[in-house]
Scaffold this motif. Structure first.
Motif, PDB file in Angstrom:
ATOM      1  N   PHE A  14       0.833  -1.204   0.000  1.00 40.71           N
ATOM      2  CA  PHE A  14       0.000   0.000   0.000  1.00 40.71           C
ATOM      3  C   PHE A  14       0.868   1.254   0.000  1.00 40.71           C
ATOM      4  CE2 PHE A  14      -3.404  -2.764   1.838  1.00 40.71           C
ATOM      5  CZ  PHE A  14      -4.308  -2.595   0.807  1.00 40.71           C
ATOM      6  N   GLY A  15       1.936   1.246   0.772  1.00 41.73           N
ATOM      7  CA  GLY A  15       2.853   2.384   0.795  1.00 41.73           C
ATOM      8  C   GLY A  15       3.543   2.581  -0.544  1.00 41.73           C
ATOM      9  N   VAL A  16       3.931   1.491  -1.173  1.00 38.35           N
ATOM     10  CA  VAL A  16       4.554   1.586  -2.494  1.00 38.35           C
ATOM     11  C   VAL A  16       3.567   2.161  -3.503  1.00 38.35           C
ATOM     12  CG1 VAL A  16       5.563   0.239  -4.374  1.00 38.35           C
ATOM     13  CG2 VAL A  16       6.172  -0.283  -2.012  1.00 38.35           C
ATOM     14  N   LEU A  17       2.297   1.762  -3.398  1.00 34.51           N
ATOM     15  CA  LEU A  17       1.265   2.303  -4.275  1.00 34.51           C
ATOM     16  C   LEU A  17       1.097   3.809  -4.069  1.00 34.51           C
ATOM     17  CD1 LEU A  17      -0.917   1.531  -6.360  1.00 34.51           C
ATOM     18  CD2 LEU A  17      -2.488   1.245  -4.448  1.00 34.51           C
ATOM     19  N   PHE A  18       1.103   4.262  -2.813  1.00 33.85           N
ATOM     20  CA  PHE A  18       1.038   5.698  -2.526  1.00 33.85           C
ATOM     21  C   PHE A  18       2.219   6.430  -3.158  1.00 33.85           C
ATOM     22  CE2 PHE A  18      -2.207   5.092   0.683  1.00 33.85           C
ATOM     23  CZ  PHE A  18      -2.843   6.325   0.692  1.00 33.85           C
ATOM     24  N   ILE A  19       3.391   5.853  -3.082  1.00 30.35           N
ATOM     25  CA  ILE A  19       4.585   6.489  -3.639  1.00 30.35           C
ATOM     26  C   ILE A  19       4.462   6.616  -5.154  1.00 30.35           C
ATOM     27  CG2 ILE A  19       7.072   6.208  -4.006  1.00 30.35           C
ATOM     28  CD1 ILE A  19       7.137   4.807  -1.232  1.00 30.35           C
ATOM     29  N   ILE A  20       4.054   5.548  -5.818  1.00 35.61           N
ATOM     30  CA  ILE A  20       3.954   5.570  -7.283  1.00 35.61           C
ATOM     31  C   ILE A  20       2.905   6.582  -7.748  1.00 35.61           C
ATOM     32  CG2 ILE A  20       3.260   4.195  -9.294  1.00 35.61           C
ATOM     33  CD1 ILE A  20       4.535   1.776  -7.844  1.00 35.61           C
ATOM     34  N   ILE A  21       1.716   6.541  -7.143  1.00 37.21           N
ATOM     35  CA  ILE A  21       0.661   7.487  -7.526  1.00 37.21           C
ATOM     36  C   ILE A  21       1.087   8.918  -7.211  1.00 37.21           C
ATOM     37  CG2 ILE A  21      -1.691   8.240  -6.983  1.00 37.21           C
ATOM     38  CD1 ILE A  21      -2.403   5.276  -6.652  1.00 37.21           C
ATOM     39  N   GLY A  22       1.720   9.129  -6.067  1.00 38.47           N
ATOM     40  CA  GLY A  22       2.170  10.466  -5.686  1.00 38.47           C
ATOM     41  C   GLY A  22       3.203  11.028  -6.640  1.00 38.47           C
ATOM     42  N   VAL A  23       4.123  10.204  -7.107  1.00 40.17           N
ATOM     43  CA  VAL A  23       5.145  10.680  -8.055  1.00 40.17           C
ATOM     44  C   VAL A  23       4.496  11.102  -9.369  1.00 40.17           C
ATOM     45  CG1 VAL A  23       7.081   9.916  -9.492  1.00 40.17           C
ATOM     46  CG2 VAL A  23       7.090   9.435  -7.045  1.00 40.17           C
ATOM     47  N   PHE A  24       3.586  10.277  -9.903  1.00 37.90           N
ATOM     48  CA  PHE A  24       2.919  10.640 -11.158  1.00 37.90           C
ATOM     49  C   PHE A  24       2.077  11.901 -10.999  1.00 37.90           C
ATOM     50  CE2 PHE A  24       3.649   6.126 -12.403  1.00 37.90           C
ATOM     51  CZ  PHE A  24       4.362   6.402 -13.560  1.00 37.90           C
ATOM     52  N   ASN A  25       1.347  12.017  -9.879  1.00 38.06           N
ATOM     53  CA  ASN A  25       0.555  13.225  -9.646  1.00 38.06           C
ATOM     54  C   ASN A  25       1.428  14.457  -9.493  1.00 38.06           C
ATOM     55  OD1 ASN A  25      -2.145  12.497  -9.810  1.00 38.06           O
ATOM     56  ND2 ASN A  25      -2.159  11.653  -7.744  1.00 38.06           N
ATOM     57  N   ALA A  26       2.541  14.330  -8.798  1.00 38.03           N
ATOM     58  CA  ALA A  26       3.443  15.475  -8.612  1.00 38.03           C
ATOM     59  C   ALA A  26       3.986  15.946  -9.949  1.00 38.03           C
ATOM     60  CB  ALA A  26       4.576  15.100  -7.664  1.00 38.03           C
ATOM     61  N   ILE A  27       4.390  15.015 -10.790  1.00 39.37           N
ATOM     62  CA  ILE A  27       4.904  15.401 -12.111  1.00 39.37           C
ATOM     63  C   ILE A  27       3.824  16.129 -12.894  1.00 39.37           C
ATOM     64  CG2 ILE A  27       5.651  14.480 -14.348  1.00 39.37           C
ATOM     65  CD1 ILE A  27       7.091  12.249 -12.746  1.00 39.37           C
ATOM     66  N   TYR A  28       2.614  15.590 -12.914  1.00 40.66           N
ATOM     67  CA  TYR A  28       1.515  16.218 -13.644  1.00 40.66           C
ATOM     68  C   TYR A  28       1.219  17.623 -13.115  1.00 40.66           C
ATOM     69  CZ  TYR A  28      -3.207  17.398 -15.020  1.00 40.66           C
ATOM     70  OH  TYR A  28      -4.297  18.069 -15.488  1.00 40.66           O
ATOM     71  N   HIS A  29       1.052  17.760 -11.800  1.00 38.92           N
ATOM     72  CA  HIS A  29       0.656  19.050 -11.232  1.00 38.92           C
ATOM     73  C   HIS A  29       1.757  20.094 -11.339  1.00 38.92           C
ATOM     74  CE1 HIS A  29      -3.321  18.109  -9.832  1.00 38.92           C
ATOM     75  NE2 HIS A  29      -2.884  17.000  -9.254  1.00 38.92           N
ATOM     76  N   PHE A  30       3.002  19.729 -11.092  1.00 37.59           N
ATOM     77  CA  PHE A  30       4.071  20.724 -11.205  1.00 37.59           C
ATOM     78  C   PHE A  30       4.282  21.143 -12.654  1.00 37.59           C
ATOM     79  CE2 PHE A  30       5.667  19.096  -6.976  1.00 37.59           C
ATOM     80  CZ  PHE A  30       5.263  20.227  -6.294  1.00 37.59           C
ATOM     81  N   LYS A  31       4.105  20.216 -13.589  1.00 39.52           N
ATOM     82  CA  LYS A  31       4.203  20.579 -15.015  1.00 39.52           C
ATOM     83  C   LYS A  31       3.054  21.513 -15.380  1.00 39.52           C
ATOM     84  CE  LYS A  31       4.419  18.594 -19.596  1.00 39.52           C
ATOM     85  NZ  LYS A  31       3.232  18.362 -20.355  1.00 39.52           N
ATOM     86  N   ASN A  32       1.869  21.226 -14.869  1.00 40.84           N
ATOM     87  CA  ASN A  32       0.711  22.058 -15.139  1.00 40.84           C
ATOM     88  C   ASN A  32       0.855  23.442 -14.500  1.00 40.84           C
ATOM     89  OD1 ASN A  32      -1.857  22.533 -16.217  1.00 40.84           O
ATOM     90  ND2 ASN A  32      -2.830  22.026 -14.278  1.00 40.84           N
ATOM     91  N   ALA A  33       1.425  23.515 -13.319  1.00 40.60           N
ATOM     92  CA  ALA A  33       1.565  24.799 -12.629  1.00 40.60           C
ATOM     93  C   ALA A  33       2.618  25.678 -13.276  1.00 40.60           C
ATOM     94  CB  ALA A  33       1.919  24.573 -11.165  1.00 40.60           C
ATOM     95  N   SER A  34       3.618  25.083 -13.894  1.00 45.68           N
ATOM     96  CA  SER A  34       4.709  25.885 -14.446  1.00 45.68           C
ATOM     97  C   SER A  34       4.671  25.975 -15.973  1.00 45.68           C
ATOM     98  CB  SER A  34       6.057  25.299 -14.006  1.00 45.68           C
ATOM     99  OG  SER A  34       6.186  23.971 -14.493  1.00 45.68           O
ATOM    100  N   GLY A  35       3.764  25.258 -16.624  1.00 44.18           N
ATOM    101  CA  GLY A  35       3.709  25.259 -18.080  1.00 44.18           C
ATOM    102  C   GLY A  35       2.936  26.448 -18.621  1.00 44.18           C
ATOM    103  N   LYS A  36       3.300  26.886 -19.820  1.00 46.19           N
ATOM    104  CA  LYS A  36       2.619  28.012 -20.447  1.00 46.19           C
ATOM    105  C   LYS A  36       1.218  27.609 -20.898  1.00 46.19           C
ATOM    106  CE  LYS A  36       2.868  31.316 -24.177  1.00 46.19           C
ATOM    107  NZ  LYS A  36       3.511  31.716 -25.397  1.00 46.19           N
TER     108      LYS A  36
END
Length: 134
Positions: A49-71
């Motif tokens: 379950f912890g590994v699943l949280f890590i994997i989902i969190g990494v993908f979400n972080a990449i998506y949101h930070f790209k969205n927040a900083s992208g033109k």
């Protein structure tokens, strides 16, 4: 044509929430592995379950930070005109808008600040004052 895009604030907040999810997943994995050591199948499932949280969190972080900083980001809070920023969905799937009305495409000027405004605008884009009805 106006397009609505996700704001940078909600995306940045989602990015920080994703980082929190990754940190939670790391702690969960470590604690679950230490508490369930030698207990068979449960000792394998709980740390996953912890590994699943890590994997989902990494993908979400990449998506949101790209969205927040992208033109050309996807959002629900920024309303922009086509000439200010292209709509990323129109670029991806093609524009489905109808041909512009000749009356609405005429450009006039704000009587308060002199900025160009279209005929169908209710407020000036530059000064924000309500435009007189014609």
């Amino acid at each position: 044509m106006k397009s609505i895009k996700p704001g940078r604030g909600p995306s940045m907040m989602g990015g920080f929430g994703s980082v929190f999810s990754v940190i939670f997943g790391i702690f969960w994995t470590i604690l679950a592995a230490s508490m369930t050591r030698g207990t068979g199948l449960i000792g394998i499932i709980f740390p996953l379950f912890g590994v699943l949280f890590i994997i989902i969190g990494v993908f979400n972080a990449i998506y949101h930070f790209k969205n927040a900083s992208g033109k050309n980001r996807y959002s629900a809070f920024d309303i922009t005109d086509e000439d200010e920023e292209p709509d990323p969905l129109n670029e991806r799937f093609g524009s489905a808008s109808a041909p512009p009305d000749s009356r609405s495409a005429e450009t006039h000027f704000c009587p308060y600040c002199g900025a160009p405004v279209q005929n169908d605008f209710a407020f000036c884009r530059k000064c924000g004052r309500e435009l007189p009805k014609e």
